[in-house]
Each structure stands twice: as structure tokens, then as C-alpha cells.
Design a protein around this motif. Structure first.
Motif, short mmCIF file in Angstrom:
data_model
loop_
_atom_site.label_atom_id
_atom_site.label_comp_id
_atom_site.label_asym_id
_atom_site.label_seq_id
_atom_site.Cartn_x
_atom_site.Cartn_y
_atom_site.Cartn_z
N GLU A 63 -2.93 -16.60 -8.48
CA GLU A 63 -2.46 -15.66 -7.46
C GLU A 63 -0.94 -15.60 -7.37
OE1 GLU A 63 -2.86 -19.67 -5.48
OE2 GLU A 63 -3.98 -18.47 -6.95
N TRP A 64 -0.25 -16.62 -7.89
CA TRP A 64 1.21 -16.65 -7.80
C TRP A 64 1.86 -15.57 -8.65
CZ3 TRP A 64 3.06 -22.48 -7.86
CH2 TRP A 64 2.58 -23.09 -6.69
N LYS A 65 1.16 -15.09 -9.70
CA LYS A 65 1.75 -14.07 -10.55
C LYS A 65 1.92 -12.74 -9.81
CE LYS A 65 -1.55 -14.20 -13.56
NZ LYS A 65 -2.40 -13.93 -14.75
N TYR A 66 1.27 -12.63 -8.65
CA TYR A 66 1.36 -11.40 -7.86
C TYR A 66 2.35 -11.52 -6.70
CZ TYR A 66 -2.97 -10.69 -10.42
OH TYR A 66 -3.91 -10.59 -11.43
N PHE A 111 4.09 -4.44 -6.00
CA PHE A 111 3.87 -5.88 -5.85
C PHE A 111 3.49 -6.25 -4.42
CE2 PHE A 111 5.58 -6.53 -10.06
CZ PHE A 111 4.95 -7.70 -10.46
N ILE A 112 4.08 -5.59 -3.46
CA ILE A 112 3.68 -5.86 -2.08
C ILE A 112 2.22 -5.48 -1.87
CG2 ILE A 112 4.05 -5.16 0.33
CD1 ILE A 112 7.02 -4.87 -0.32
N ALA A 113 1.81 -4.36 -2.46
CA ALA A 113 0.44 -3.89 -2.29
C ALA A 113 -0.56 -4.85 -2.93
CB ALA A 113 0.29 -2.50 -2.88
N ILE A 114 -0.30 -5.28 -4.19
CA ILE A 114 -1.27 -6.16 -4.84
C ILE A 114 -1.24 -7.57 -4.27
CG2 ILE A 114 -1.23 -4.82 -6.97
CD1 ILE A 114 0.55 -6.95 -8.21
N TRP A 115 -0.15 -7.93 -3.60
CA TRP A 115 -0.11 -9.23 -2.93
C TRP A 115 -0.92 -9.20 -1.64
CZ3 TRP A 115 0.59 -14.14 -3.56
CH2 TRP A 115 0.83 -14.97 -2.46
N LEU A 116 -0.82 -8.11 -0.90
CA LEU A 116 -1.53 -8.01 0.38
C LEU A 116 -3.00 -7.64 0.21
CD1 LEU A 116 1.19 -6.17 2.53
CD2 LEU A 116 0.61 -8.61 2.54
N PRO A 118 -5.73 -7.98 -2.58
CA PRO A 118 -6.14 -8.50 -3.90
C PRO A 118 -7.07 -7.56 -4.66
CG PRO A 118 -6.25 -10.23 -2.26
CD PRO A 118 -5.98 -8.96 -1.52
N ALA A 119 -7.79 -6.70 -3.98
CA ALA A 119 -8.71 -5.79 -4.66
C ALA A 119 -7.97 -4.82 -5.59
CB ALA A 119 -9.53 -5.00 -3.64
N LEU A 120 -6.68 -4.63 -5.36
CA LEU A 120 -5.90 -3.71 -6.18
C LEU A 120 -5.39 -4.36 -7.47
CD1 LEU A 120 -3.71 -2.04 -3.38
CD2 LEU A 120 -5.81 -1.15 -4.42
N ARG A 121 -5.57 -5.64 -7.60
CA ARG A 121 -5.03 -6.35 -8.76
C ARG A 121 -5.84 -6.07 -10.02
NH1 ARG A 121 -4.42 -12.24 -5.71
NH2 ARG A 121 -2.97 -11.52 -4.08
N HIS A 122 -5.14 -6.01 -11.14
CA HIS A 122 -5.81 -5.89 -12.43
C HIS A 122 -6.22 -7.28 -12.88
CE1 HIS A 122 -6.30 -5.03 -16.76
NE2 HIS A 122 -6.50 -3.77 -16.37
N GLU A 123 -7.38 -7.37 -13.48
CA GLU A 123 -7.91 -8.69 -13.83
C GLU A 123 -7.03 -9.45 -14.81
OE1 GLU A 123 -10.95 -6.85 -17.23
OE2 GLU A 123 -11.72 -8.03 -15.56
N GLY A 134 3.91 -4.58 -16.89
CA GLY A 134 3.13 -4.52 -18.13
C GLY A 134 4.00 -4.08 -19.29
N GLY A 135 3.34 -3.61 -20.35
CA GLY A 135 4.07 -3.21 -21.54
C GLY A 135 5.00 -2.04 -21.29
N LEU A 136 4.53 -1.05 -20.53
CA LEU A 136 5.38 0.10 -20.21
C LEU A 136 6.56 -0.32 -19.35
CD1 LEU A 136 5.89 3.10 -20.41
CD2 LEU A 136 4.31 3.46 -18.50
N GLU A 137 6.32 -1.24 -18.45
CA GLU A 137 7.42 -1.75 -17.60
C GLU A 137 8.47 -2.45 -18.44
OE1 GLU A 137 9.16 -5.45 -16.35
OE2 GLU A 137 6.99 -5.52 -16.69
#
Length: 246
Positions: A63-66, A111-116, A118-123, A134-137
Motif C-alpha cells: 500500500e505504500w506505493k500509493y 495519487f490522492i484518489a488512489i490513496w483514499l 483503494p478500489a481505484l488502484r491498478h493491481e 506508469g510507462g507513459l508517465e
């Protein structure tokens, strides 16, 4: 290399400390101080993200990666804004300047959204087509540095043409050195990132699994951040003299 995480941690602390001091700096342009302080703070937090990844903390604590501490897309924009305001302190930001902030702000919101939530996180955490993580970033990050350094150089030359002095004023001299150092370290970071991309694309090898490559890539960003810290530390020491020499 055991020394690598120590250097990464040291530059993280240095960036956060020096960046914070810039908000209390009284000499120089107040907006330029805030911009450079924000540059160092975002760089320090991004380095913390890299440090947690490098030391395997993301595997132990997925979870820390988010954590919303990853600001890669902010860095070249903040550097450019700092140079621009330092050269033209009378400049007033316009609504059209928001185009430069669209991706950085989007990354922060992401990042705020995927931290708050978790359902929005990519596996997998990162994925290639993600423009914020990601790669595009990474492609946007690598393209952003030369683009905004070029913009900075253009403003530097424009400011130089307006001066009658034969010798380069101290402010312009140091800004030019700052940009040259950024270019040098970003070339190294770019070469390593492209090597990793092509190795993965053509299945030559998993570069990230090679300890020497992981150290080299980590140290390339570390040296970039260290260069920004050295310049920021100099600003704190000779800021008054620099202001008088403008």
C-alpha cells in the motif's frame, strides 16, 4: 550497493530541509523562493518514493506505493517557473500558464484518489498507459526535462539581450550553471531509462533485476536532486549578494 540507500536518504533529507528553509528566505523574490522551495520539497518526496521502492518496502508494504508523495511531473515545470520568475520578477501568472500545470495537478489528484479509495488502484500499481504512474508517465517525465530546460534557456537569452553589460551578471551566470547541471544528469537518467525500455521490449534482459543497473538509475536521480540541493543551499548563503548583483 549499501551506500546507495544512504545517499538516497541523505539527499531526501537535504531536499526537504533546504526546500523548507526557502519558504523562510527573506532575500530575493518571494515567489522565486517559494517556487524553488516547492521544487526541492517535491523532489525530496519523490526521492522518498524511490527510496522505499529501492529498499524493497513496496514488497513488504504494497500500500505504500500509493502514498501521495510522487511528484515526478511537477519537477521540470517548477524548475522552469523558478527560472522565469527569477529572470522576470515583474511577470504575473496568467490563466494560460495553467496548461503547464494540467499534468502535474492531475498526477497529484490521481495519487490522492488512489490513496483514499483503494478500489481505484491498478493491481500492478504502475501500468504502461497511465500518464501519472506508469510507462507513459516516465515518457512524459523524460520529455518534460529537455523541453522545459529549453524554455528556460530561451528566457535566459531573452533576459541577457536586454542587458548592456559585457560580463554575465551573477544571477544569469548561476542560472546557466544550474541548467547545465540539470541537462548533464538528466542525460544519464534518460540513457538508463531507454536502455531499460528497449531491454524489456526486445526481451534482452530485465534490467531492473540487475543490481548494478538499479544502483545506477537510483544514483542518477540522486545526483540530479543533489545538484538542485547544492544550488538551493548556495541561494540561502549568498542570496543577498545575488539580489544586489541583479
Amino acid at each position: 550497493m549499501f551506500l546507495t540507500p544512504i545517499l538516497m536518504a541523505a539527499t531526501t533529507l537535504a531536499a526537504l530541509l533546504i526546500g523548507g528553509l526557502h519558504f523562510a528566505k527573506r532575500s530575493g523574490d518571494r515567489r522565486a523562493n517559494f517556487l524553488y522551495g516547492t521544487l526541492l520539497l517535491t523532489g525530496g518526496f519523490t526521492q522518498l518514493h524511490f527510496l522505499l521502492d529501492f529498499t524493497g518496502q513496496f514488497e513488504a508494504h504494497p500500500e505504500w506505493k500509493y502514498l501521495p508523495i510522487y511528484f515526478s511531473l511537477w519537477l521540470p515545470v517548477l524548475l522552469f517557473s523558478y527560472v522565469k520568475i527569477s529572470l522576470f520578477p515583474a511577470y504575473q501568472f496568467r490563466w494560460t500558464d495553467l496548461k503547464h500545470l494540467s499534468l502535474p495537478i492531475g498526477q497529484t489528484i490521481y495519487f490522492i484518489a488512489i490513496w483514499l479509495w483503494p478500489a481505484l488502484r491498478h493491481e500492478e500499481g504502475r501500468y504502461f498507459y497511465n500518464p501519472f504512474y506508469g510507462g507513459l508517465e516516465q515518457a512524459l517525465f523524460l520529455m518534460g526535462w529537455p523541453l522545459y530546460v529549453l524554455f528556460s534557456v530561451m528566457y535566459l537569452r531573452q533576459r541577457r539581450k536586454r542587458m548592456n553589460k559585457r560580463s554575465l551578471p551573477r544571477l544569469l551566470w548561476y542560472l546557466r550553471k544550474l541548467l547545465k547541471g540539470v541537462v548533464f544528469f538528466m542525460v544519464a537518467y534518460t540513457v538508463l531509462s531507454l536502455a531499460d525500455f528497449f531491454a524489456y521490449k526486445y526481451n534482452w534482459a530485465d534490467m531492473r533485476s540487475q543490481f548494478w543497473y538499479a544502483d545506477a538509475q537510483a544514483l542518477s536521480f540522486t545526483t540530479l536532486l543533489l545538484w538542485l540541493c547544492v544550488y538551493g543551499g548556495q541561494l540561502l548563503v549568498w542570496g543577498r549578494k545575488l539580489l544586489m548583483a541583479r
